[in-house]
Write an enzyme that holds these catalytic residues in place. Structure first.
Site, PDB file in Angstrom:
ATOM      1  N   TYR A 227      16.962 -20.440   1.619  1.00  0.00           N
ATOM      2  CA  TYR A 227      15.766 -20.929   0.945  1.00  0.00           C
ATOM      3  C   TYR A 227      16.137 -21.856  -0.217  1.00  0.00           C
ATOM      4  O   TYR A 227      17.055 -21.547  -0.995  1.00  0.00           O
ATOM      5  CB  TYR A 227      14.954 -19.750   0.395  1.00  0.00           C
ATOM      6  CG  TYR A 227      13.962 -19.137   1.357  1.00  0.00           C
ATOM      7  CD1 TYR A 227      14.242 -19.005   2.710  1.00  0.00           C
ATOM      8  CD2 TYR A 227      12.737 -18.654   0.889  1.00  0.00           C
ATOM      9  CE1 TYR A 227      13.336 -18.424   3.580  1.00  0.00           C
ATOM     10  CE2 TYR A 227      11.823 -18.075   1.763  1.00  0.00           C
ATOM     11  CZ  TYR A 227      12.134 -17.960   3.099  1.00  0.00           C
ATOM     12  OH  TYR A 227      11.233 -17.388   3.964  1.00  0.00           O
TER      13      TYR A 227
ATOM     14  N   GLY B 137      11.215 -12.725   0.393  1.00  0.00           N
ATOM     15  CA  GLY B 137      10.939 -11.355  -0.019  1.00  0.00           C
ATOM     16  C   GLY B 137      12.206 -10.538  -0.163  1.00  0.00           C
ATOM     17  O   GLY B 137      13.102 -10.587   0.686  1.00  0.00           O
TER      18      GLY B 137
ATOM     19  N   SER C  55       0.800  -1.224   0.000  1.00  0.00           N
ATOM     20  CA  SER C  55       0.000   0.000   0.000  1.00  0.00           C
ATOM     21  C   SER C  55       0.833   1.273   0.000  1.00  0.00           C
ATOM     22  O   SER C  55       0.323   2.342  -0.308  1.00  0.00           O
ATOM     23  CB  SER C  55      -0.944   0.021   1.215  1.00  0.00           C
ATOM     24  OG  SER C  55      -0.200  -0.035   2.422  1.00  0.00           O
TER      25      SER C  55
ATOM     26  N   ASP D  67      12.589  -7.459   0.217  1.00  0.00           N
ATOM     27  CA  ASP D  67      12.720  -6.491   1.304  1.00  0.00           C
ATOM     28  C   ASP D  67      13.472  -7.106   2.484  1.00  0.00           C
ATOM     29  O   ASP D  67      14.331  -6.451   3.104  1.00  0.00           O
ATOM     30  CB  ASP D  67      11.355  -5.966   1.740  1.00  0.00           C
ATOM     31  CG  ASP D  67      10.375  -7.068   2.147  1.00  0.00           C
ATOM     32  OD1 ASP D  67      10.555  -8.232   1.742  1.00  0.00           O
ATOM     33  OD2 ASP D  67       9.410  -6.748   2.875  1.00  0.00           O
TER      34      ASP D  67
END
Length: 251
Positions: free
Chosen positions: A93, A100, A10, A102
């Site tokens: 991972y 992500g 957002s 970020d």
């Protein structure tokens, strides 16, 4: 001059990198597109390229990518994805890009300061935590709901009212339902961070947590552990990325 952009679901945050220092930028709601007011601010301080961290929902991300591509046509636009290895880090991972970007950049920013093992706690819509050892090997992380999301989810699943809006000066017990919902969500968020801190300290040798994210200032007063306040940690990770792969100057 490079423009660094952090695009969430957002909100957009941005700053400028001169090659030697980060210059303050700003933040704005994006509602799935680039607001004209934001574009006007970017054009006041033209950059020869942009580096973008985007974790917005896929449809929002595609729309932003199209608009940024048009805005920076003829310039370098670096739309980042999480690698298996890079920025001084090794990803734990199995499928690297599922982590992500970020989270990866914030962890890189902490690791680059060279203070040993790093535990990065990002407070926002979600609470994310990632730990890397002193050699930059990612040890793993967690994702939990942020306090506002947690309170909202409980309201949707029950007949309870909306949680109170004003965060208390001291986190304890509440005397009405609205404040009790907010207090419960805040206690839960603090519990996640405190539990992770014990793991980070005892198992991984972390001396403090790196606290970042838009919700960090609100939760900070309630946390009782060694904390390094690092509001620009993601952008510090982008500085590391810039050093690894600098833009060519446009003629």
């Amino acid at each position: 001059m490079e423009l660094f952009i952090d695009a969430g679901n957002s909100r957009l945050k941005w700053c400028w990198w001169t090659g030697s220092e980060l210059q303050p930028g700003g933040a704005a709601e994006h509602a799935g597109h680039l607001p004209k007011s934001v574009l006007a601010r970017w054009r006041e301080q033209p950059a020869h390229g942009a580096r973008v961290s985007c974790v917005a929902k896929p449809a929002v991300g595609r729309a932003l990518q199209d608009e940024l591509g048009a805005e920076f046509a003829g310039s370098r636009l670096d739309w980042l994805h999480t690698p298996a290895m890079g920025l001084g880090l090794t990803n734990s991972y199995a499928v690297a890009h599922k982590m992500g970007i970020d989270r990866w950049l914030a962890l890189a920013g902490a690791h680059a300061r060279g203070l040993g093992a790093s535990c990065v706690v990002d407070i926002g819509t979600a609470i994310t935590v990632d730990i890397a050892d002193a050699q930059g090997h990612h040890q793993g992380g967690i994702i939990a709901p942020g306090p506002r999301v947690l309170a909202s989810a409980l309201r949707q699943a029950t007949a309870l009212p909306e949680a109170g809006a004003d965060w208390p000066d001291e986190l304890g017990l509440a005397q009405d339902t609205e404040d009790a919902l907010l207090a419960g969500a805040l206690h839960a968020a603090c519990g996640v961070v405190e539990r992770i801190w014990k793991i980070a300290e005892s198992r991984h040798g972390c001396s403090s947590i790196w606290l970042t994210g838009g919700g960090a200032p609100g939760l900070r007063p309630y946390l009782e552990m060694p904390i390094v306040d690092a509001p620009d940690l993601l952008f510090e990770g982008l500085v590391v990325r810039s050093a690894e792969a600098p833009f060519p100057l446009l003629s």
